[in-house]
Enzyme design. Structure first.
Site, PDB file in Angstrom:
ATOM      1  N   TYR A   1       0.840  -1.198   0.000  1.00  0.00           N
ATOM      2  CA  TYR A   1       0.000   0.000   0.000  1.00  0.00           C
ATOM      3  C   TYR A   1       0.880   1.255   0.000  1.00  0.00           C
ATOM      4  O   TYR A   1       0.932   1.981  -0.957  1.00  0.00           O
ATOM      5  CB  TYR A   1      -0.960  -0.013   1.182  1.00  0.00           C
ATOM      6  CG  TYR A   1      -1.970   1.108   1.129  1.00  0.00           C
ATOM      7  CD1 TYR A   1      -3.092   0.999   0.324  1.00  0.00           C
ATOM      8  CD2 TYR A   1      -1.805   2.280   1.865  1.00  0.00           C
ATOM      9  CE1 TYR A   1      -4.031   2.026   0.237  1.00  0.00           C
ATOM     10  CE2 TYR A   1      -2.731   3.312   1.792  1.00  0.00           C
ATOM     11  CZ  TYR A   1      -3.839   3.179   0.984  1.00  0.00           C
ATOM     12  OH  TYR A   1      -4.752   4.203   0.905  1.00  0.00           O
TER      13      TYR A   1
ATOM     14  N   SER B   1      -6.491   1.005  -4.539  1.00  0.00           N
ATOM     15  CA  SER B   1      -6.593   2.426  -4.249  1.00  0.00           C
ATOM     16  C   SER B   1      -5.206   3.064  -4.358  1.00  0.00           C
ATOM     17  O   SER B   1      -4.618   3.052  -5.434  1.00  0.00           O
ATOM     18  CB  SER B   1      -7.220   2.635  -2.867  1.00  0.00           C
ATOM     19  OG  SER B   1      -7.640   3.961  -2.699  1.00  0.00           O
TER      20      SER B   1
ATOM     21  N   ASP C   1     -17.733   3.708  -8.000  1.00  0.00           N
ATOM     22  CA  ASP C   1     -16.633   4.156  -7.147  1.00  0.00           C
ATOM     23  C   ASP C   1     -16.556   5.678  -7.220  1.00  0.00           C
ATOM     24  O   ASP C   1     -16.079   6.246  -8.204  1.00  0.00           O
ATOM     25  CB  ASP C   1     -15.308   3.535  -7.598  1.00  0.00           C
ATOM     26  CG  ASP C   1     -14.186   3.781  -6.604  1.00  0.00           C
ATOM     27  OD1 ASP C   1     -14.328   4.679  -5.749  1.00  0.00           O
ATOM     28  OD2 ASP C   1     -13.163   3.075  -6.674  1.00  0.00           O
TER      29      ASP C   1
ATOM     30  N   HIS D   1     -16.010   1.566  -4.053  1.00  0.00           N
ATOM     31  CA  HIS D   1     -14.580   1.464  -3.778  1.00  0.00           C
ATOM     32  C   HIS D   1     -14.220   0.166  -3.048  1.00  0.00           C
ATOM     33  O   HIS D   1     -13.055  -0.167  -2.924  1.00  0.00           O
ATOM     34  CB  HIS D   1     -14.142   2.673  -2.949  1.00  0.00           C
ATOM     35  CG  HIS D   1     -12.668   2.927  -2.975  1.00  0.00           C
ATOM     36  ND1 HIS D   1     -11.961   3.158  -4.140  1.00  0.00           N
ATOM     37  CD2 HIS D   1     -11.751   2.975  -1.972  1.00  0.00           C
ATOM     38  CE1 HIS D   1     -10.686   3.350  -3.855  1.00  0.00           C
ATOM     39  NE2 HIS D   1     -10.533   3.248  -2.549  1.00  0.00           N
TER      40      HIS D   1
END
Length: 714
Positions: free
Chosen positions: A483, A563, A647, A682
């Site tokens: 991430y 993301s 999203d 999302h």
């Protein structure tokens, strides 16, 4: 090709016919045929540099033309996936693994104890409640909110006495919600449903009403992508129209991008947090015991993060990273709460602090090399207990009202299924409350933490999980996950989707990259703005480490992230395409020059900077922006881009433009596909059946492109 006209707009009615047998044979040979994506000569000038944006028309996700493109792309993707012989076997195995009872931590409201439960494969978990000595009953069943279970329960908050609740509904995974107020005794609805609420909790003030936050709704046609700039805090009085709600904070006088509110447990103080980016916030309080009292500033800048975690009378307990990048707890009197008056209660340590309160105690949950260590303190800051955890993993919870003698927490790791424990506050003892029923034998697997050096010599941790006894010969199908942003920490957590990988002799590796919060604010800052390349270097170095140590090789290595993690995958696969066999950028931020022009994207500038900040910032973003970093003729990994049509956080245009560009530029035979889920957002509130399908498609795609045969598990 048939062409129709819709309100003056030229629309392609059919972008791609059903694939023929000949086309399927071409797919199997590695020659992909993609839907034709038109190119329009659009150029922008950034500090003297012209940048083309040929697929900007895909930003209009409500147009008929974009919808036709989505249908055509999904058709190609599903045809490709359907010819993988073991796709259904993977789906069946995942369905079996997920078919067990799942519980949340219980929480007490009024005379009831509430908890979420899923019997196994229910698309949405149900909210139950029970009184002491009585059987549990269903309080809310989100599966009844819509026929396809895509309307989910995104939050619920109760009044102090538990007699009223306000719950939020999300349609199709959207961040926009509606709020329904209900009496808990007979479940009768109170007043009208509130509409168009976004990024909000509900903070009750007695049974009179509650505080909530929202934005002005974008104009029709851009509800999912329109810019949401200024958050506003309102008070809704029960029995009145939403139009009569009183603006408490925000708006023209104090424009802020994010505004949130909560009340102290005794309901004496209204706490307001305000921010313009995802890091750093102002802090305000209002004494509700004093009629018509003013809102008082506690912290008047956005430089650090702060929150009020408790109070005893006028004594406030504040978590802050002011002069303490890893966090500390201070106290101050509400009459004069500015930072110069703060008194340190729990000092900063070398580990990152995440505090909570329950049973009249303070709990300091520390991250120590990405795993949990939890200490219990009294309200004077005296250490009472270190909680004995089952092993190295993640412990969350330790929250409850001051009067509770027992509270709950969950513990999990990559090889420890999520388990709920009851904790006795008085003596620090833990008892098993709910054991996971998943079909998994932890003794067959191991999970270990190792450290490797990034490009600049920084030591970075990675946790590697696999089946005991697998040979380290460089041929293990491996997923590297990361991430690296927004101060978010990746800590160990059990996942049935990962189990289905491990069963096949696969390896799951999670790297704790800079930009995250595992080592505090300094670690976060080292992966932001003009230092964002550190995050990508850390991820690339993790891949090289796994290859050097013979866990895998480039022919068997997949990268995955969602993301901000989708940005990570998009960036490293364009910088080092030869290093990976498969790439999974999910709901990614992939156009770094325009991300701030949609929904709440401008709030991400603390981490990214924007293309309008300066020539230096533009050039930095332009260099790594995945959409712009793609080069024609390069052999990129087999790529499955995933996004969703609802999203409204990271708009699907990012993924649309990246997939279209990659399909055009791909110089090798590896497929470039995009899967666009409908009535999904999302990720939050995604129905179980959609989650299973998405995971099965990813594993099938990965194994197929690695040339690995899936072995049925009995």
């Amino acid at each position: 090709m048939k062409v129709i006209t819709n309100k003056g707009l030229l629309v392609l009615a059919i972008l791609s016919p059903i694939l023929s047998v000949a086309q399927l044979k071409q797919i199997q040979k590695g020659t992909m045929i993609y839907p034709k994506t038109k190119s329009i000569a659009i150029k922008d000038n950034y500090f003297g540099t012209e940048v083309t944006d040929p697929y900007r028309w895909l930003e209009d996700d409500q147009s008929e033309e974009t919808k036709a493109w989505v249908i055509a792309q999904n058709e190609v993707t599903q045809k490709y996936l359907s010819q993988i012989p073991y796709r259904n076997a993977i789906k069946e195995r995942l369905t079996h693994l997920m078919d067990y009872e799942k519980y949340s931590q219980p929480f007490k409201e009024g005379v009831y104890t509430y908890f979420y439960k899923n019997t196994g494969l229910q698309n949405q978990s149900l909210l139950y409640r029970q009184k002491d000595g009585e059987d549990a009953e269903i309080f809310l069943d989100p599966n009844t909110f819509s026929k396809d279970a895509t309307t989910s329960l995104s939050g619920i908050d109760f009044s102090k006495d538990g007699s009223l609740c306000a719950y939020q509904l999300s349609v199709g995974g959207s961040d926009w919600t509606s709020v329904v107020v209900m009496k808990t005794d007979d479940k009768s609805v109170v007043g009208d449903t509130l509409k168009d609420v976004k990024f909000s909790g509900i903070a009750w003030q007695g049974n009179e009403g509650f505080y909530y936050s929202s934005y002005d709704k974008p104009v029709a046609g851009s509800q999912l992508s329109g810019l949401t700039q200024y958050h506003k805090l309102y008070f809704h009085k029960l029995g009145t129209s939403q139009k009569e709600d009183v603006l408490i904070f925000g708006g023209e006088k104090t424009p802020r991008r994010y505004v949130g509110a909560e009340l102290t447990e005794d309901e004496r103080y209204l706490i307001i947090s305000a921010a313009n980016t995802t890091s750093g916030n102002e802090l305000y309080i209002r004494d509700l015991n004093q009629p018509d009292s003013e809102i008082i500033s506690v912290v008047d800048n956005f430089d650090q993060n702060h929150s009020i975690i408790d109070n005893i009378g006028s004594k406030l307990y504040i978590y802050t990273n002011l002069n303490a990048p890893n966090g500390r707890i201070v106290t101050v009197d509400a009459a004069d709460p500015k930072p110069s008056k703060w008194k340190e209660l729990i000092k900063e340590t070398s580990n990152v602090l995440s505090p909570s309160t329950g049973g009249g105690k303070l709990f300091a949950n520390y991250i120590v090399d990405a795993v949990s260590k939890v200490l219990q303190y009294d309200m004077e800051g005296n250490l009472e207990h270190e909680i004995e955890l089952p092993g190295l993993g993640t412990a969350v919870g330790f929250r409850g009202k001051k009067t509770e003698k027992e509270i709950f927490y969950t513990f999990t790791s990559y090889v420890y299924p999520t388990t709920i424990f009851k904790y006795v506050v008085s003596n620090g003892s833990s008892f098993l409350y709910k054991k996971s029923g998943v079909d998994f034998d932890p003794l067959m697997y191991e999970s270990k933490q190792l450290f490797y050096k990034s490009k600049d010599g920084t030591k970075v941790p990675v946790i590697i999980t696999y089946k005991k006894g697998i040979p380290l010969n460089g041929k293990n199908p491996t997923v590297l996950y990361g991430y690296g942003g927004f101060n978010i920490s990746l800590t160990p957590a059990f996942s049935t989707s990962v189990v289905s990988l491990l069963e096949q002799g696969g390896i799951y590796a999670v790297a704790n990259l800079r930009g995250g919060g595992e080592y505090g604010e300094n670690w976060h800052i080292m992966g932001t703005k003009l230092q964002k390349q550190n995050v990508f270097d850390d991820f690339i170095a993790a891949a090289e480490f796994l290859i050097a140590e013979k866990y895998t090789s480039s022919d068997y290595l997949a990268i995955m992230g969602g993301s901000n993690g989708g940005l990570l995958v998009g960036a490293v696969m364009t910088q080092r395409p030869e290093l990976f066999k498969v790439a999974f950028p999910a709901v990614g931020v992939l156009d770094m020059l325009r991300y701030h022009k949609f929904t709440s994207g401008a709030g991400w500038a603390y981490d990214y900077g924007t293309s309008e900040d300066s020539k230096e910032m533009f050039e930095y973003l332009y260099k790594y922006s995945p959409v712009h970093a793609l080069k024609e003729g390069i052999k990129y990994p087999a790529t499955l881009v995933t996004t969703a049509d609802h999203d409204d956080r990271v708009v699907p245009a990012h993924s649309f433009k990246f997939a279209a560009t990659l399909q055009k530029d791909q110089g090798g035979k590896a497929p470039v596909l995009i899967s666009i889920q409908t009535n999904a957002g999302h990720g939050a509130g995604k129905p179980t059946d959609k989650a299973i399908e998405e995971i099965a498609d990813k594993w099938a795609f990965m194994f197929y492109n690695m040339g690995i045969e899936y072995k049925a598990v009995k």
